[in-house]
Motif scaffolding. Structure first.
Motif, PDB file in Angstrom:
ATOM      1  N   LEU A  79      62.527 -69.387  47.606  1.00 10.05           N
ATOM      2  CA  LEU A  79      61.863 -68.443  47.216  1.00 10.05           C
ATOM      3  C   LEU A  79      61.461 -67.479  48.750  1.00 10.05           C
ATOM      4  O   LEU A  79      61.494 -66.159  48.584  1.00 10.05           O
ATOM      5  N   LEU A  80      61.026 -68.230  49.646  1.00  9.11           N
ATOM      6  CA  LEU A  80      60.489 -67.749  50.821  1.00  9.11           C
ATOM      7  C   LEU A  80      61.705 -66.704  51.646  1.00  9.11           C
ATOM      8  O   LEU A  80      61.544 -65.628  51.840  1.00  9.11           O
ATOM      9  N   ASN A  81      62.915 -67.207  51.343  1.00 11.51           N
ATOM     10  CA  ASN A  81      64.085 -66.431  51.856  1.00 11.51           C
ATOM     11  C   ASN A  81      64.344 -65.325  51.182  1.00 11.51           C
ATOM     12  O   ASN A  81      64.799 -64.246  51.819  1.00 11.51           O
ATOM     13  N   VAL A  82      64.299 -65.301  49.734  1.00 11.24           N
ATOM     14  CA  VAL A  82      64.630 -64.163  48.781  1.00 11.24           C
ATOM     15  C   VAL A  82      63.440 -62.970  49.358  1.00 11.24           C
ATOM     16  O   VAL A  82      63.614 -61.910  49.230  1.00 11.24           O
ATOM     17  N   ILE A  83      62.223 -63.554  49.298  1.00 11.79           N
ATOM     18  CA  ILE A  83      61.091 -62.475  49.564  1.00 11.79           C
ATOM     19  C   ILE A  83      61.316 -61.902  51.045  1.00 11.79           C
ATOM     20  O   ILE A  83      61.315 -60.714  51.106  1.00 11.79           O
ATOM     21  N   ARG A  84      61.790 -62.749  51.864  1.00 15.41           N
ATOM     22  CA  ARG A  84      61.931 -62.257  53.301  1.00 15.41           C
ATOM     23  C   ARG A  84      63.184 -61.298  53.255  1.00 15.41           C
ATOM     24  O   ARG A  84      63.031 -60.029  53.672  1.00 15.41           O
ATOM     25  N   GLY A 102      50.470 -64.759  41.266  1.00 16.04           N
ATOM     26  CA  GLY A 102      50.190 -63.548  40.655  1.00 16.04           C
ATOM     27  C   GLY A 102      50.690 -62.306  41.034  1.00 16.04           C
ATOM     28  O   GLY A 102      51.301 -61.585  40.237  1.00 16.04           O
ATOM     29  N   LYS A 103      50.742 -62.114  42.501  1.00 16.44           N
ATOM     30  CA  LYS A 103      51.410 -61.182  43.122  1.00 16.44           C
ATOM     31  C   LYS A 103      52.683 -61.110  43.122  1.00 16.44           C
ATOM     32  O   LYS A 103      53.435 -60.069  42.659  1.00 16.44           O
ATOM     33  N   ILE A 104      53.567 -62.359  43.039  1.00 15.38           N
ATOM     34  CA  ILE A 104      55.079 -62.191  42.832  1.00 15.38           C
ATOM     35  C   ILE A 104      55.077 -61.448  41.239  1.00 15.38           C
ATOM     36  O   ILE A 104      56.174 -60.775  41.098  1.00 15.38           O
ATOM     37  N   TYR A 105      54.613 -62.176  40.648  1.00 15.67           N
ATOM     38  CA  TYR A 105      54.526 -61.754  38.891  1.00 15.67           C
ATOM     39  C   TYR A 105      54.714 -60.311  38.634  1.00 15.67           C
ATOM     40  O   TYR A 105      54.854 -59.753  38.130  1.00 15.67           O
ATOM     41  N   LEU A 106      53.452 -59.693  39.342  1.00 12.85           N
ATOM     42  CA  LEU A 106      53.476 -58.400  39.550  1.00 12.85           C
ATOM     43  C   LEU A 106      54.281 -57.716  40.291  1.00 12.85           C
ATOM     44  O   LEU A 106      54.680 -56.524  39.764  1.00 12.85           O
ATOM     45  N   TYR A 107      54.529 -57.908  41.460  1.00 14.17           N
ATOM     46  CA  TYR A 107      55.345 -56.980  42.540  1.00 14.17           C
ATOM     47  C   TYR A 107      57.020 -57.474  42.658  1.00 14.17           C
ATOM     48  O   TYR A 107      57.742 -56.869  43.284  1.00 14.17           O
ATOM     49  N   GLY A 108      57.099 -58.694  42.525  1.00 16.95           N
ATOM     50  CA  GLY A 108      58.382 -59.297  42.645  1.00 16.95           C
ATOM     51  C   GLY A 108      59.480 -58.860  41.781  1.00 16.95           C
ATOM     52  O   GLY A 108      59.370 -58.366  40.730  1.00 16.95           O
ATOM     53  N   MET A 128      53.233 -50.078  49.118  1.00 19.10           N
ATOM     54  CA  MET A 128      52.343 -51.015  48.867  1.00 19.10           C
ATOM     55  C   MET A 128      53.014 -52.332  48.385  1.00 19.10           C
ATOM     56  O   MET A 128      52.400 -53.316  48.611  1.00 19.10           O
ATOM     57  N   ARG A 129      54.085 -52.179  47.738  1.00 18.48           N
ATOM     58  CA  ARG A 129      54.848 -53.393  47.078  1.00 18.48           C
ATOM     59  C   ARG A 129      55.137 -54.227  48.387  1.00 18.48           C
ATOM     60  O   ARG A 129      54.947 -55.502  48.121  1.00 18.48           O
ATOM     61  N   VAL A 130      55.657 -53.686  49.439  1.00 20.76           N
ATOM     62  CA  VAL A 130      56.135 -54.405  50.554  1.00 20.76           C
ATOM     63  C   VAL A 130      54.916 -55.117  51.254  1.00 20.76           C
ATOM     64  O   VAL A 130      55.150 -56.424  51.549  1.00 20.76           O
ATOM     65  N   THR A 131      53.900 -54.388  51.231  1.00 15.19           N
ATOM     66  CA  THR A 131      52.849 -54.873  51.999  1.00 15.19           C
ATOM     67  C   THR A 131      52.211 -56.166  51.396  1.00 15.19           C
ATOM     68  O   THR A 131      52.065 -57.423  51.885  1.00 15.19           O
ATOM     69  N   GLU A 132      52.138 -56.097  50.158  1.00 10.82           N
ATOM     70  CA  GLU A 132      51.589 -57.054  49.174  1.00 10.82           C
ATOM     71  C   GLU A 132      52.783 -58.362  49.072  1.00 10.82           C
ATOM     72  O   GLU A 132      52.311 -59.589  49.315  1.00 10.82           O
TER      73      GLU A 132
END
Length: 111
Positions: free
Chosen positions: A75-80, A43-49, A1-5
């Motif tokens: 930020l985009l690169n780190v999430i990717r 908000g999702k980053i604060y929850l799942y990041g 779920m975390r990866v999906t979000e």
């Protein structure tokens, strides 16, 4: 779920970066996309990041607040890379080149 979000977050941040704005206009000049999606993504980053993603998000938010604009590339690169690692994929070196295609449609009266 975390990866999906986080994948959804990535998509929203990418779209904001491509348009360089918190709104998008349709062919008639009406606003079709507004900042609520970005607010939810934050908000999702604060929850799942990760801690690094949260720190970069803080910088991103502060930049929007202070300058009415932000560079979300890091930020985009780190999430990717987090998503790719979670999926067992190798890292992507550097920042990919993204594409924005803008279609100009003729109005009915332009024949």
């Amino acid at each position: 779920m975390r990866v999906t979000e986080l994948a959804r977050v990535y998509s929203i941040l990418l779209r904001v970066g491509i348009y360089g704005s918190l709104t998008k206009m349709d062919d008639s000049g009406r606003t079709t996309w507004v900042n609520e999606e970005l607010e939810d993504a934050i908000g999702k980053i604060y929850l799942y990041g990760t801690a690094r993603q949260v720190d970069l998000t803080q910088e991103y938010v502060q930049s929007w607040a202070n300058t009415n604009g932000a560079d979300g590339t890091e930020l985009l690169n780190v999430i990717r890379e987090h998503i790719r690692e979670s999926l067992g994929l190798p890292p992507v070196d550097g920042t990919p080149a993204y594409l924005r295609v803008q279609i100009t449609r003729k109005s009915a009266g332009d024949g």
